[in-house]
Scaffold this motif. Sequence first.
Motif, PDB file in Angstrom:
ATOM      1  N   ILE A 141      23.089  50.829  30.809  1.00 16.01           N
ATOM      2  CA  ILE A 141      24.275  50.512  30.855  1.00 16.01           C
ATOM      3  C   ILE A 141      25.423  51.150  29.987  1.00 16.01           C
ATOM      4  O   ILE A 141      26.457  51.169  29.977  1.00 16.01           O
ATOM      5  N   SER A 142      24.849  51.504  28.732  1.00 20.21           N
ATOM      6  CA  SER A 142      25.817  52.140  27.664  1.00 20.21           C
ATOM      7  C   SER A 142      26.046  53.494  28.131  1.00 20.21           C
ATOM      8  O   SER A 142      27.289  53.920  28.299  1.00 20.21           O
ATOM      9  N   ILE A 143      25.303  54.283  28.879  1.00 20.76           N
ATOM     10  CA  ILE A 143      25.571  55.444  29.324  1.00 20.76           C
ATOM     11  C   ILE A 143      26.694  55.123  30.676  1.00 20.76           C
ATOM     12  O   ILE A 143      27.467  56.030  30.753  1.00 20.76           O
ATOM     13  N   GLN A 144      26.520  54.393  31.390  1.00 21.42           N
ATOM     14  CA  GLN A 144      27.289  54.104  32.327  1.00 21.42           C
ATOM     15  C   GLN A 144      28.514  53.542  31.992  1.00 21.42           C
ATOM     16  O   GLN A 144      29.761  53.977  32.422  1.00 21.42           O
ATOM     17  N   THR A 145      28.982  52.744  30.915  1.00 19.74           N
ATOM     18  CA  THR A 145      29.811  52.409  30.330  1.00 19.74           C
ATOM     19  C   THR A 145      30.714  53.627  29.814  1.00 19.74           C
ATOM     20  O   THR A 145      31.936  53.743  30.251  1.00 19.74           O
ATOM     21  N   LEU A 146      30.184  54.453  29.391  1.00 14.68           N
ATOM     22  CA  LEU A 146      30.750  55.665  28.800  1.00 14.68           C
ATOM     23  C   LEU A 146      31.192  56.492  30.095  1.00 14.68           C
ATOM     24  O   LEU A 146      32.549  57.165  30.036  1.00 14.68           O
ATOM     25  N   ALA A 147      30.352  56.562  31.012  1.00 12.93           N
ATOM     26  CA  ALA A 147      30.843  57.261  32.162  1.00 12.93           C
ATOM     27  C   ALA A 147      31.691  56.795  32.931  1.00 12.93           C
ATOM     28  O   ALA A 147      33.001  57.301  33.322  1.00 12.93           O
ATOM     29  N   SER A 148      32.166  55.388  32.834  1.00 10.75           N
ATOM     30  CA  SER A 148      33.168  54.446  33.429  1.00 10.75           C
ATOM     31  C   SER A 148      34.348  54.743  32.715  1.00 10.75           C
ATOM     32  O   SER A 148      35.415  54.973  33.009  1.00 10.75           O
ATOM     33  N   THR A 149      34.229  54.641  31.372  1.00 12.64           N
ATOM     34  CA  THR A 149      35.404  54.910  30.432  1.00 12.64           C
ATOM     35  C   THR A 149      36.194  56.422  30.773  1.00 12.64           C
ATOM     36  O   THR A 149      37.409  56.293  30.773  1.00 12.64           O
ATOM     37  N   PHE A 150      35.383  57.301  30.828  1.00 16.97           N
ATOM     38  CA  PHE A 150      36.028  58.783  30.951  1.00 16.97           C
ATOM     39  C   PHE A 150      36.133  58.986  32.554  1.00 16.97           C
ATOM     40  O   PHE A 150      36.072  60.302  32.826  1.00 16.97           O
ATOM     41  N   TYR A 151      35.725  58.096  33.349  1.00 20.79           N
ATOM     42  CA  TYR A 151      36.159  58.337  34.926  1.00 20.79           C
ATOM     43  C   TYR A 151      35.158  59.415  35.485  1.00 20.79           C
ATOM     44  O   TYR A 151      35.666  60.223  36.255  1.00 20.79           O
ATOM     45  N   VAL A 152      33.875  59.151  35.093  1.00 21.47           N
ATOM     46  CA  VAL A 152      32.951  60.324  35.871  1.00 21.47           C
ATOM     47  C   VAL A 152      31.617  59.538  36.297  1.00 21.47           C
ATOM     48  O   VAL A 152      30.632  60.043  36.435  1.00 21.47           O
ATOM     49  N   GLN A 153      31.980  58.073  36.382  1.00 19.63           N
ATOM     50  CA  GLN A 153      30.880  57.341  36.807  1.00 19.63           C
ATOM     51  C   GLN A 153      30.320  57.738  38.112  1.00 19.63           C
ATOM     52  O   GLN A 153      28.981  57.618  38.446  1.00 19.63           O
ATOM     53  N   ASN A 154      31.096  58.457  39.028  1.00 18.43           N
ATOM     54  CA  ASN A 154      30.460  58.609  40.615  1.00 18.43           C
ATOM     55  C   ASN A 154      29.581  59.676  40.322  1.00 18.43           C
ATOM     56  O   ASN A 154      28.499  59.853  40.993  1.00 18.43           O
ATOM     57  N   TRP A 155      29.851  60.778  39.450  1.00 19.27           N
ATOM     58  CA  TRP A 155      29.071  61.752  39.076  1.00 19.27           C
ATOM     59  C   TRP A 155      27.841  61.463  38.408  1.00 19.27           C
ATOM     60  O   TRP A 155      26.349  61.909  38.773  1.00 19.27           O
ATOM     61  N   PHE A 156      27.943  60.341  37.549  1.00 20.98           N
ATOM     62  CA  PHE A 156      26.519  59.888  37.037  1.00 20.98           C
ATOM     63  C   PHE A 156      25.633  59.183  38.054  1.00 20.98           C
ATOM     64  O   PHE A 156      24.315  59.559  38.308  1.00 20.98           O
ATOM     65  N   LEU A 157      26.262  58.532  38.990  1.00 19.15           N
ATOM     66  CA  LEU A 157      25.342  57.833  40.022  1.00 19.15           C
ATOM     67  C   LEU A 157      24.942  58.903  41.215  1.00 19.15           C
ATOM     68  O   LEU A 157      23.724  58.751  41.684  1.00 19.15           O
TER      69      LEU A 157
END
Length: 706
Positions: free
Chosen positions: A131-147
């Motif tokens: 959840i913490s790494i996804q929070t960072l990914a969402s904050t910096f608008y790269v959540q789609n690439w994380f998933l």
Amino acid sequence: MVPVSPDAATRGSAIVPESATSLDPPGHRVSQDIPEYRDDLDGLRGIAIALVVGFHVWMGRVSGGVDIFLVLSGFLFTGMLLRRSATTGGPGIGATLRRTARRLTPALVVVLAAVVIATVAARPYTQWGNISIQTLASTFYVQNWFLARAELDYLAPNPSVSPLQHLWSMSVQGQFYLAILLVVAVWAWIARGSTRDRWRIGLTVLLVAGAALSFWYAADGAQRHQPWTYYDTGARMWELLAGAVLAGAAPWIRLPRVVRTLLAMAGIAGVLTCGVLIDGATEFPGPTALYPVLSAVALIVAGMNAEPARRPWVNRLLGTRVFAGLGSVAYAFYLWHWPILIFYLSEYGAPSAGLTDGLVVIAAALVLAVVTQRLVETPLRRPAGADDYSVTVRRSLTTAVSIMAVAVLGSTVTWQVILRANPARPPAELKLEKYPGGAALVPGVAFEPAPMRPTVLEGWADAPPPTRDGCITPDREVRSCVYGDPTAERTIAVVGGSHSEHWIPAFEILARDHGLRIVTYLKEGCPLTLVDQPVYYDSPWPECREWSVEVIDRLAETRPDWVFTLATYYRVEGAGDEVPAEFAAVWSELGERGLNVLAMRDTPRLRRDGVLYRAIDCLGGHGTAHSCGVDRAVVLDPVNPAIAAGASHPNIFPIDLSDSVCRPDRCLVVEGNVLIYRDEHHLTASYARSLAPELGRQIGTITGWW
């Protein structure tokens, strides 16, 4: 069920706002010629967000709403940039970035802070890292690439899904905003001195070319590897560019009233029926996404360059207070509904929401959306110098949101630093006398209780060698690696997906003890198949078939003594396991090539009410080896189904280690002091090693090698 990224809206004047997005406040001009505010687009937002939330809560599938929002975002944001460029000679990169961030960031920060707090309070600590790494990914608008890199399909809501999964689409929008801003700025510089019409026509042609390229890329990707393509910004870009093209061509789109009426009726019909007719989670953003995209385009065009009173009745209906009002809170409503739904399902252990539960979730999300819009978004969007009160409120809110953002980033970064400073180090090899693992299920084996290994924090990292050294491929490439004794005369080829891979640690021990050469042909999520869409896949995956065909050809050329691969698969609908027809077809193909098969019964999967769950999360949430397990009858048939299915294939020799994983009545998650599962269904390398004696016994009986 697909997340959408509306960009919240608050009602304002009919003056062009500083920055317009699909959720921006009313008050933007659709074109320089027609200044009237498009309240019908607010209503379209309202319909779209209602469909998105309803389908997420009750249907567990995609509504097409995300695609509608992407079109709206491309139309409104690009239109704003074009108007500003026509007035000032450029889009104003710095000002646009500041104002767009001010509109989107505060509500996002509030929701992320709530998710972090709820995660710490209600989720097992084994999930904090993710959840913490996804929070960072969402904050910096790269959540789609994380998933995408995590190879995650877009999943229906259930207790095992991330409460931040829905923010992938916001990341796609944010990346588009930055890209189109730079494109318009560069084009304005290149075409300086041109007439306004020539400048706009040239840019529109460029956008059409970009949309066509993205559409081709999406169509190709959806055929080859749809789960990755679903999150791919390049594959999603054509949907946003469809709206951008409309913004560029807006001054020249003037249609007869009857045509606009027909477009509006067709558009609203498409919007309302998309989710019922198409399962976009398994097909978008390929060609089937044209259905919601063209529906949104039709509604935008139907009301374009027309006085409000002369717009089609559908557009006038969308502009009424109910629909436009819902659209005004769409952004915050979207942000809140998914995490509330996921935490609700997790708290009550429900696989899905019923009618009453769903209404509770929607009501809570809607209330929080209205509160967020009125107390956070609207005050921060007011002009800086409106009055002393608004200045004070704005400063206070800015300070509060800034502190919240620092706290969210600080806590998540700190946890990631702690995890990286103390990396999980699973055991290389456990002593059998203290950690017998699967041997503990053999009658008469005695052992003393000891701390479980790997621990819940080590479990995920206790992976087989191909995962660590890159010998399991995520794409079309056929990779072959050798384990054990490379000079041995006896060769076993381990072939298929990760459920073949997780037996490698056991094979390494057998290779050491008996002199074996282990050759691997492994692809993530891909048991051997000769069809594009086996029954156990939700969508076509030609890439898996292409890979399988080439691997079978390689096996026919290299001719290993035995091929080791899966024989069974769990029943997606219902209890127990079975032999899919596609597996039997592969057996026949291998038989025609003269290849004998060690057909392994698949490992049981941890699931409750059809929902998979991770053993480490259950144990981390105060579960026990027994309570975190599953009844054997739920995951396995009484008799190995490969025995009957393989009887008609003389090259098939079934292997079954179910009794070394499960007890007669229940499959636990820990045996002999060893953690069995590293996630929902993959064996830990430590437990796989403990199964080497039984695996060797069965292989020896079949082959006569020892």
